[in-house]
Design an enzyme around this catalytic site. Sequence first.
Site, PDB file in Angstrom:
ATOM      1  N   GLY A  21       1.636   4.299  -6.450  1.00  0.00           N
ATOM      2  CA  GLY A  21       1.535   5.182  -7.607  1.00  0.00           C
ATOM      3  C   GLY A  21       0.726   6.423  -7.307  1.00  0.00           C
ATOM      4  CG  ASP A  33       6.545  -4.275  13.935  1.00  0.00           C
ATOM      5  OD1 ASP A  33       6.749  -5.418  13.499  1.00  0.00           O
ATOM      6  OD2 ASP A  33       7.399  -3.383  13.926  1.00  0.00           O
ATOM      7  NE  ARG A  77      -3.541  -4.304  -7.896  1.00  0.00           N
ATOM      8  CZ  ARG A  77      -3.247  -3.277  -7.107  1.00  0.00           C
ATOM      9  NH1 ARG A  77      -3.060  -3.455  -5.813  1.00  0.00           N
ATOM     10  NH2 ARG A  77      -3.139  -2.062  -7.607  1.00  0.00           N
ATOM     11  CD  GLU A 121      -1.024  -3.568   3.689  1.00  0.00           C
ATOM     12  OE1 GLU A 121      -0.633  -4.690   3.323  1.00  0.00           O
ATOM     13  OE2 GLU A 121      -0.446  -2.506   3.373  1.00  0.00           O
TER      14      GLU A 121
END
Length: 804
Positions: free
Chosen positions: A342, A577, A636, A772
């Site tokens: 977002g 990967d 979450r 990440e």
Amino acid sequence: MKFVGIVGTNAEFSYNRMLLEFMADYYEEDTIEVLDIDRVPMFNETKDQTDAAPIQELKEKIEAADGVIIATPEHNHSIPSALKSVIEWLSYKIHPLDGKPVMIVGASYSVQGSSRSQLHLRQILDAPGVNAIVMPGNEFLLGRAHEAFDEDGKLKDKRTVQFLSSCFRKFKRFTEVAEILNQPEEVSFKPGDYHVSAVGHNGDLPMVVTFSEDRIEAIDIDTEGETEGIADLVFTRLPEEIIDGQTLNVDVVSGASVTSNGVVDGVADAVYQAGSDPEILKKRPKVSEIMQLDPIEKTVDVAVIGSGGAGLAAAVAALDKGASALVLEKFPVIGGNTVRTGGQINAADPEWQHQFKAIHGERATLEKIYNTPEEEIAEEYREDFRALKEELDQYFKDLDEGKSYLFDSIHLHTIQTYIGGKRMDLDGNEIHSDIELIHYLTKNALPTIDWLKEKGVSFDEHMVAEPVGALWRRAREPQASEGFGYIDPLTTYIEEHGGEIMTDTKADRFIVEDGKIVGIQATGRYDQKVTIHVNKGVVIATGGFGANIEMIKKYDNYWGNLPESIPTTNSPALTGDGIEMGQEVGADVVGMGFVQLMPSADPITGNIFSGIDCPPSDFIFVNKEGKRFVDEYASRDVLAKALFDQGGVIYNISDAEIAKTRFNSTDEQLANDVKKGACFKADTLEDLAKQLDIDPEVFVKTIEDYNSYVDQGYDEEFQKGAFNHKVIVPPFYATPRSPATHHTMGGLKIDAQTRVLNTEGQAIQGLYAAGEVAGGVHAGNRLGGNALADIFVFGKLAGENAAD
């Protein structure tokens, strides 16, 4: 003639193999090469192994043969799973059986032979996507196979051999006919412009296809209204490949398959209108199959793997240091997961935030943190905790004196990130964020936003944004749509300052000399070898593994039993990967057992922004009974667990006023979602309940109770942490929501300089990681809005350090 015989089983001993070997020996005037399938991996769409040697060998031998003979055993009246798996691979991304003549034979213990499995195999081979040409009516069935062969593997019965020879002779003639059918046909068109439409992600796209007498000359697509960033490449690459190859046999762009297929279907419609057969163009070779390119070799100061926000930030930072920079991206489109966000980025900025008033419930949220016993706070965070309590003493005093404003501080951001990420795995082990990484994140989030502004990112600062699970209002959004607002200006900056971005280039392994990373071996768009020599450093910014459910389930030590079919919000590129490449050179990992689920995703597509996706202060979650069941302002993972307890699918209820607060969705997109059933709309709550098959009386009571809590400023049912709008202004909306894999917490272990650490805690020379792909930042659960702060703060740092 040249044939291949495929043994339809991976069993060590097989009468079907004996049958094919007999045919290969007996019909010596022709060549029949018997191929086993025991090395072919079981089909798994989430782990694409199309390029594996056994699959490629089968493909090449089938393509080189005049025809194929498949010998199938029978298992429960159908073909064996091993043969099913092989055909899946041969019709997934490659299609060597398309248009290939096939003869079906089979042997079994029973009198009927393998008749039922042969019928099953015929149906599979005839299916779209396989499209083999199966010889009709002359399948050879060998019953009582255990009695049919002599000691030398020869068929004993002469009549059986004669019938087999008759079938094989007819198959050879059938192969000759099929060869004629497969000869390329010439096409001609009625020249002119043909107006058609392509099915886009957000609706139909007008398209004009221009023909001369013998060529497709131009493809113009009106992309207004389509989502920026994700599908842009479809509108340039596919028309380019169609025109260059005069073919409709093109690969879809990963991550934009709906739009890709829409473009191909639109051009096919135009071909038909122009008086030709689009199927002819679909059978022509791909551009990639006729391209033969030389190996690529480059030398650069800093190489970055991955073109999401972290990778682009690293490249920009390296260029600013005077280093040359190259970005490798395995997908044809840049942006990674960043373009799917977002766009909300967290940073404590009290000077900016103080201009906004506090809302209901926020004081209670702060008081809950304030009253946390200090012994529950990890020792290294207690200094921040005490400093936060001093700040809150003053804030509560201001509120009591009637001064209403939104509070924030670096200490609150730090403690919320720590508490928000502190989790226990299934074995009872606690994990929390590395304090050095969190201090760097929270202290540098605001300066990094200023840095992004310098690089061309424009922010909308008239309101404070708050993504789901953020736990606080502290985020900004870019002016441009979603994460594209970051990717576009950073890409422009790289190109204007001498950097390079290579798409369709998959990094395969690191080149290591004397323990130092000195290069990358990669594979290019047309399978050409790509070698990148690196003078200074490599930054891994490949993202996590949220699109790889197999890898998630391998490491998961938090959820316990995630369904294989769970959707994902991720780009298909996010398969882990970079983590695996790092591990191959000795890198350590941390936090791999934790994956964050996005509770508010589309149950089918995983899309975050379908229907009404608004700030969590405006979430009203109801189950299929029409009742609330959770504090919608929770983290979450808490929300995801609550959704699973309700069966996995719930509804987010909103009205016309809440609809105005939704993220990244135009009125046209919302109308399209209602049309597709991704959102429900009604003029009354009763009618909305009927559409959802919910008792209207129960549903209306739920909403009335919620509205009363907004008026009171207190949610007596679930103690919701903040709430804003009531649900009173028609039309009313219900958006189906479900958990989807969203963010993998774990990854490569890094230090505060973003250097990748090996399993002995030492830095691997020349290797950095950001975003990440790196673990240790968010621990067991990430706050909404912290991901973009993470990727840009540490992406910038990694690029600077690699350049140094």
